[in-house]
Scaffold this motif. Sequence first.
Motif: not given
Lengths: 410, 345
Positions: A248-251, A253-254, A257, A290, A293, B42, B45, B78, B80
């Motif tokens: 997954l990319r950070q976006l 997950v954000e 969530k 992920e 987590m 994620a 990172r 990668d 945001v």
Amino acid sequence: MSDVVPPEVRPKPAVPAKPPNVGAPSPSSPFPTQGLGIGVGGGASFLPPSGIPVPIGSHGPVHISSHNVGHGVGHGTSHNAAHNGGHGLGGSHSSSGGSTLLGYIGIDTIIEQMRKKTMKTGFDFNIMVVGNSGLGKSTLVNTLFKSQVSRRSAGWARDEKIPKTVEVKAVSHVLEEGGVKMKLTVIDTPGFGDQINNDNCWEPISKYINEQYEKFLKEEVNITRKKRIPDTRVHCCLYFISPTGHSLRQLDVEFMKRLSHSVNIIPVIAKADTMTIEERQEFKQRVRKELEMGGIEFYPQKEFDEDMEDKNDNDKIREAMPFAVVGSDKEYQVNGKRVLGRKTQWGIVEVENPNHCEFAQLRDFLIRSHLQDLKEVTHNIHYESYRAKRLNENGGLHPISCNDTQESNL
Amino acid sequence: KSVKKGFDFTLMVAGESGLGKSTLVNSLFLTDLYKDRKLLNAEERIMQTVEITKHTVDIEEKGVKLKLTIVDTPGFGDAVNNTECWKSVADYIDQQFEQYFRDESGLNRKNIQDNRVHCCLYFISPFGHGLRPLDVEFMKALHEKVNIVPVLAKADTLTPSEVKKKKMKIREEIEQYGIKIYQFPDCDSDEDEDFKQQDSELKESIPFAVIGSNTVVEAKGKRVRGRLYPWGIVEVENSAHCDFVKLRNMLVRTHMQDLKDVTRETHYENYRAQCIQSMTRMVVKERNRNKLTRESGTDFPIPAMPRMADNETEKLIREKDEELRRMQEMLQRIQDQMHTQKEAY
């Protein structure tokens, strides 16, 4: 309940795996239990009249059994295409040892009455799609509902410029099938994740979702309420994961969530024809880990499983999620059949072929088995928690007859 | 003699994670450079900034040695918030130029290590509708420092018509935003038709739609490198399937020398000119200051240092002067060169 009419009009037999559920017309009375109250295999509870979802076009045996209600009627009936045995047989089949029926009452006709009502009023379903541009969101929605329902098809140019901030745009269509009308609203979110700086790009989306809850709340709190409050709340949010093959990319997950507690999120892996089967399995496993987590509860949420049956069904679904899908609105000839697919130099990807991608699974899950449940969870859980939060602020809402003064008091 | 020494080539790969950069590099050079790579998830990172990593591999084929350096940019795009994430990449390229510049001005110039980046493959995502804002910003920040060759990644996700449409769109946007990608040199008018045909095909193929793979699968009785899907097999080296072969030939067989030449003649010279200009500006300021103190009135006690400097300092001063003089000569030469080039057009 008016005259007891022995059901003459049979529901049309269709072939989905699970009985599809159709929403009851009035959303103003929250259902105490989950929509799959009527399921194959019995063991369901008897719901109050306004709460029984009607399986339209159901196929096989549908059991309705009841616990001891009032004078302890234990009555199991099976509906099928050639219904006639239910009358006499039902009487001797008691699920909880209550008194047996001495004749046919006709309680089972409630299903039919619900069905007729629903066919008259129809129901609403609001689905939101979120993800980077170009992940095939519009195509997938069109493929799911087998019609041109996305924003793109409603006359917007395919090559629109990426908006600088995230916009939320809703487009509605009325779909009709088997006499049932569904008002489908597709809510698109162009601009999500496309900028260089995507900080807080989820805020316009969160705002929109809460605004719909607020609208509904205001209507509910009115003294003179409408008979049928228009439901614009987002019942389901399809989140499109980019098929990088890594994780997954950070976006992602954000976003998930922050929004998994206000709306039902269903993650899907977009453009799955980019990965081989092994890559797909590995990717799915990594993504699921992920999500776990990060404490992200996607739909169907574990905490809302009603009973063992639900849990088993939903566990199987959760194991298979996120579904890796491919969408297409073009048809090709494969083995003599016309199928929806994508034609490349090395073969044709068939959208509805379970060996190629999981589109069929997603569609069955979304539309044929959990459509009603999505609405119920939205109403009973997400909306309720919003409502509770609102009522706790400002010392509570005062029901007023006119909308204007209501604003000033809130 | 140069064949004996071998060639060196530095290739940079840039683009978001998950676009198949590592796989493509391994496919291009039949290597396994990323064997022990650990993919971050994620959460991990979040704290990562854009790194620059280098892998070097020696390849030998038919007696010709190639020292290949791959520069990777993990973490690019990668986060945001990706504002200025290309800065570390631009800084790296400048650092290589600076190092070469210093080496060139130094005393021992026989064995200069050339770590300058000769080519940057920029991976464009096939999932977008053309270039994304990040793509445009990156390419604009770097097009005057390095040869950019745009590549359309994971092209097996696209049907042939989609590939064509996307290529056209990307080319339009590259022109629209004034991005100067690497231009293939025009072939001489006396080359044969075949060659000219190949050359124009090459130019029409930008951005190269690539697929990478190092796994061997069986297709139509042959063993080929490819990807096995339930609906068919994608062959990496099949020109009808993707532009991998075109890219490889361009990079390794036909245009490697030109890429190095352009790096040397254009990008590096640009860097040097900028550098020297800023340096001479500083030096001129210094000189002016010194002049003032020496010529201004003799009321002030003249500092003993510049006069009775001991050997060490004197040597240093002489060296510095020499360096400055050389730089000015070089600057003059560059200016002359630019003049002649201008006249030639």
